[in-house]
Design a protein around this motif. Sequence first.
Motif, PDB file in Angstrom:
ATOM      1  N   LEU A 128     -31.830  19.338   0.305  1.00 16.30           N
ATOM      2  CA  LEU A 128     -32.051  20.743   0.657  1.00 16.30           C
ATOM      3  C   LEU A 128     -32.289  21.599  -0.581  1.00 16.30           C
ATOM      4  O   LEU A 128     -33.132  22.508  -0.569  1.00 16.30           O
ATOM      5  CB  LEU A 128     -30.869  21.283   1.464  1.00 16.30           C
ATOM      6  CG  LEU A 128     -31.020  21.199   2.994  1.00 16.30           C
ATOM      7  CD1 LEU A 128     -31.310  19.789   3.464  1.00 16.30           C
ATOM      8  CD2 LEU A 128     -29.773  21.759   3.680  1.00 16.30           C
ATOM      9  N   ASN A 147     -34.407  26.307   1.794  1.00 13.79           N
ATOM     10  CA  ASN A 147     -33.039  26.803   1.610  1.00 13.79           C
ATOM     11  C   ASN A 147     -32.896  27.639   0.345  1.00 13.79           C
ATOM     12  O   ASN A 147     -31.810  27.784  -0.207  1.00 13.79           O
ATOM     13  CB  ASN A 147     -32.043  25.646   1.596  1.00 13.79           C
ATOM     14  CG  ASN A 147     -31.776  25.106   2.984  1.00 13.79           C
ATOM     15  OD1 ASN A 147     -32.468  24.194   3.440  1.00 13.79           O
ATOM     16  ND2 ASN A 147     -30.804  25.668   3.683  1.00 13.79           N
ATOM     17  N   ARG A 177     -31.520  23.239   8.962  1.00 16.63           N
ATOM     18  CA  ARG A 177     -30.809  22.487   7.935  1.00 16.63           C
ATOM     19  C   ARG A 177     -29.895  23.466   7.198  1.00 16.63           C
ATOM     20  O   ARG A 177     -30.371  24.480   6.663  1.00 16.63           O
ATOM     21  CB  ARG A 177     -31.792  21.839   6.958  1.00 16.63           C
ATOM     22  CG  ARG A 177     -32.803  20.908   7.643  1.00 16.63           C
ATOM     23  CD  ARG A 177     -32.112  19.679   8.230  1.00 16.63           C
ATOM     24  NE  ARG A 177     -33.033  18.745   8.857  1.00 16.63           N
ATOM     25  CZ  ARG A 177     -33.231  18.657  10.173  1.00 16.63           C
ATOM     26  NH1 ARG A 177     -32.593  19.494  10.987  1.00 16.63           N
ATOM     27  NH2 ARG A 177     -34.052  17.759  10.649  1.00 16.63           N
ATOM     28  N   SER A 209     -28.462  27.775  14.113  1.00 18.99           N
ATOM     29  CA  SER A 209     -27.945  26.742  13.226  1.00 18.99           C
ATOM     30  C   SER A 209     -26.447  26.826  13.021  1.00 18.99           C
ATOM     31  O   SER A 209     -25.808  25.821  12.725  1.00 18.99           O
ATOM     32  CB  SER A 209     -28.653  26.840  11.867  1.00 18.99           C
ATOM     33  OG  SER A 209     -28.336  28.062  11.220  1.00 18.99           O
ATOM     34  N   SER A 220     -29.019  28.751   5.583  1.00 20.60           N
ATOM     35  CA  SER A 220     -29.709  28.072   6.677  1.00 20.60           C
ATOM     36  C   SER A 220     -31.209  28.113   6.435  1.00 20.60           C
ATOM     37  O   SER A 220     -31.759  29.154   6.051  1.00 20.60           O
ATOM     38  CB  SER A 220     -29.390  28.742   8.016  1.00 20.60           C
ATOM     39  OG  SER A 220     -30.241  28.242   9.035  1.00 20.60           O
ATOM     40  N   SER A 221     -31.861  27.002   6.689  1.00 24.56           N
ATOM     41  CA  SER A 221     -33.314  26.945   6.475  1.00 24.56           C
ATOM     42  C   SER A 221     -34.073  27.859   7.417  1.00 24.56           C
ATOM     43  O   SER A 221     -35.237  28.190   7.165  1.00 24.56           O
ATOM     44  CB  SER A 221     -33.809  25.503   6.662  1.00 24.56           C
ATOM     45  OG  SER A 221     -33.584  25.068   8.000  1.00 24.56           O
ATOM     46  N   PRO A 274     -28.976  17.372  10.865  1.00 29.92           N
ATOM     47  CA  PRO A 274     -29.312  18.569  11.645  1.00 29.92           C
ATOM     48  C   PRO A 274     -28.094  19.490  11.745  1.00 29.92           C
ATOM     49  O   PRO A 274     -26.945  19.030  11.676  1.00 29.92           O
ATOM     50  CB  PRO A 274     -29.697  18.001  13.008  1.00 29.92           C
ATOM     51  CG  PRO A 274     -28.951  16.706  13.101  1.00 29.92           C
ATOM     52  CD  PRO A 274     -28.875  16.167  11.700  1.00 29.92           C
ATOM     53  N   VAL A 321     -31.142  13.738   5.924  1.00 29.30           N
ATOM     54  CA  VAL A 321     -30.753  15.124   6.164  1.00 29.30           C
ATOM     55  C   VAL A 321     -30.052  15.227   7.507  1.00 29.30           C
ATOM     56  O   VAL A 321     -30.446  14.573   8.479  1.00 29.30           O
ATOM     57  CB  VAL A 321     -31.981  16.063   6.136  1.00 29.30           C
ATOM     58  CG1 VAL A 321     -31.580  17.486   6.486  1.00 29.30           C
ATOM     59  CG2 VAL A 321     -32.639  16.038   4.765  1.00 29.30           C
ATOM     60  N   ASP A 356     -35.811  20.679  -1.971  1.00 25.55           N
ATOM     61  CA  ASP A 356     -36.883  20.667  -0.968  1.00 25.55           C
ATOM     62  C   ASP A 356     -38.159  21.297  -1.541  1.00 25.55           C
ATOM     63  O   ASP A 356     -38.138  22.463  -1.971  1.00 25.55           O
ATOM     64  CB  ASP A 356     -36.414  21.461   0.252  1.00 25.55           C
ATOM     65  CG  ASP A 356     -37.475  21.600   1.329  1.00 25.55           C
ATOM     66  OD1 ASP A 356     -38.492  20.890   1.272  1.00 25.55           O
ATOM     67  OD2 ASP A 356     -37.280  22.447   2.234  1.00 25.55           O
ATOM     68  N   HIS A 391     -27.796  14.942   1.618  1.00 25.00           N
ATOM     69  CA  HIS A 391     -28.217  16.113   2.399  1.00 25.00           C
ATOM     70  C   HIS A 391     -28.325  17.340   1.487  1.00 25.00           C
ATOM     71  O   HIS A 391     -29.333  18.061   1.499  1.00 25.00           O
ATOM     72  CB  HIS A 391     -27.189  16.361   3.512  1.00 25.00           C
ATOM     73  CG  HIS A 391     -27.318  17.661   4.234  1.00 25.00           C
ATOM     74  ND1 HIS A 391     -28.153  17.841   5.321  1.00 25.00           N
ATOM     75  CD2 HIS A 391     -26.702  18.871   4.035  1.00 25.00           C
ATOM     76  CE1 HIS A 391     -28.047  19.083   5.757  1.00 25.00           C
ATOM     77  NE2 HIS A 391     -27.167  19.732   5.003  1.00 25.00           N
TER      78      HIS A 391
END
Length: 758
Positions: free
Chosen positions: A660, A668, A613, A542, A678-679, A600, A598, A663, A656
């Motif tokens: 996140l 996250n 994400r 990511s 980072s997810s 990428p 969201v 979520d 975004h």
Amino acid sequence: MTKSAPLSGQLSFNAQHSPMGAFMSFTCGNFGTRGGIGLQIGQPGDQEVFLGYKDGDRYSDGTLKCLPFYTAAVNRSADAFLVEQAGPAEQNVKPDATPFQEGEFTRSYGWASDVWEADGLRFSVYSPFGAIPDPEKENRRRMREGLLPAVVARLELDNTKGKSTRTAMFALNHARPGSRILEADLGKGRVGFAFRREAGGAAELFDYTKGEKGKKIDAGPFVFMRWSASDGVRKRYNPVHLLGSCPGFGFEVPAGKRYGITIALGSYLEGFQTNGMDGRYLYTRYFKGLADVLRTALDNAGKMVIAAKALDEKLAAAHLSAEQKFLIAHATHSYYGSTQLLEVDKKPFWVVNEGEYCMMNTLDLSVDHVFWELEHNPWVVRNLLDNFVRHYSYKDEVKVYTSEFAPTTETMQMDPSQTPPPPDEAQLKRPYEKKPGGISFCHDMGAHNNFSPQGRSSYELANLTGCFSYMTQEQLCNWVLTAGCYVAKTRDTHWLKGQRHVVEACLESMIHRSGDVGFSQFDSTRCAGGQEITTYDSLDHSLAQTRNNVYIAVKSWASYWALKLMFRELGDGSRQKRCEELAAKVAAVVSDQAVDGVLPAIFEKANPGYASRILPAVEGCMYPLYFVNTGWAGHSLDEVYGSPSERRMFEVLREHTRRLLLDPERRNLFADGGIKLSSTSNNSWMSKISIFMHVTRRVFHLDADPAIAEVFQKADAAHMKWQTEGSSYWACCDQIVSGEGKASRYYPRIITSALWLE
């Protein structure tokens, strides 16, 4: 008067106490481990720290009761000198101490102090900070004040309710030989010890029975040096043995009295300390030696304590949570422990070492330190920028591939949480054409006091796709953004005009790397068969790749803003307009990548990072915020996002971030509530979390949502535990893996948390 409240929760964690620019720390606080004075190292010192008291006079057989900053009851350094049957005095060394148990003491931790209290014993360390003076502008007196390579401490023992004498002491038991009693004239009633020629302590005694101001006791404390603290205190004859490893100070407190010693802990490293370029500490221009340093510290101890307490009060009064205040204080302590002000070719040379790695002026850290440094001493930022141009810039070409690279099925199906594999044979041999690149800057200037050859870092290598590869695009952005912030804060157009050719070259280089989209599309030829990476070198797909990375895209947008404003100052309307167009182009491309609200992490569907994400997508928004807050932008934050594409990017980034953080699957967030950048990675960095949280609050104002405010509140509590529990030995730690400090320890970069004070 607002004071730092005693800490609750875990008290066992190390803290660095450091002067400015001396690359020195006095570290203590983690139970059962060594600490003390450490010089030019990325970890705590190697001494056991003894702080305590015993009942009776110094010669009594009472057992020392100490704070638990030592590893063992007995030091057996004497064994090498003992004959099995002889039984000399050193063979009968008694146990050094009985430690205070948790619950028997308190700890108060401030912005510039650390205070421990237990049963009438009080130990306080003070490390005030302020503006590092510019040697080109300040006089000798001011330079001595600002560059004094020492901190001060006080050890007090309250025996006002006692009925018999008590004895207190402070000692450092060294793991290496070289301890000595300092015979130099430190002033009346003062004693001292040293480790070789490089570091030491000095002390004087005061009567505090009638108040905090205290009255000096000319008889002073006593000094000792044996193989253990307890043995040194009680020895009636030969309290000093030149073979001893444990020097210290002690004092007796009669019944009904409260006495204390003021302690100076300092260093003095003479001569050249660096290789590659000959650098000596700038403070050696103003101090004659270690005795001069320690004497000066004791002379000015009162002022230093007052300054430290004022800083403590300032932070305590801030409208922040206890956890946020702690993180700012902890970060500040560690930041100064990594600072190093040298003299190279009779000119000052500013260095911030990279924590445990001791890389010198890592540029992707410098760009994060810039907000703190501009607030306190802008000249060091100018010094850094100039030295990168002069010694650690280079020109390259970029790789434009002549054939499409088809990733293998294995690559396409790779778990994005795994680090990128090394390049395979097909990648290494993939044909490309060389096209003009341009100027960029090295990742760092060297490591462990060894300057790298000019135009080369200690870190970067060719033919890699992950850690240790080149960061050419990111370091280009970092120099541009640092320069923009410097001009924004100082309005130093004289400097800017002198660097006009560099600023123009930076724009040209940005364009050459960006293809048709305005941000990184090509890797530097310095990578050979590898690819460029970002500062997030130890994360997963990511954030590992520079090309088509949302983090780099938004950072490039911010760089065009910085360039636009610098060209405005230079009166170059044509380039100013070009930067404005490029910023709008980048914003449009970023906005178009959103899927279901969201973004990428990587804008390549075949890349494993496309599934990730990342919260650092918004990091670049920090810089225009700074330009607005300093007044340099000349308009509001809304106007920064005034063009249609930039307004759309603002909304996309805001949504975004909101999605996140809220979520339902908490991809996250860690289980403890800490922020997960980072997810798809369990590796999170506190310094970058701090910037992200600041942007979320000050740019997007998402903390107005009670749900996100609650997320941040829980995150702050988790982040504090990451430091006090997950990284307790390593003082302030940046890289946290599932709540435990795994890398980037003893680290300066978390000073980004000070942004929260705005």
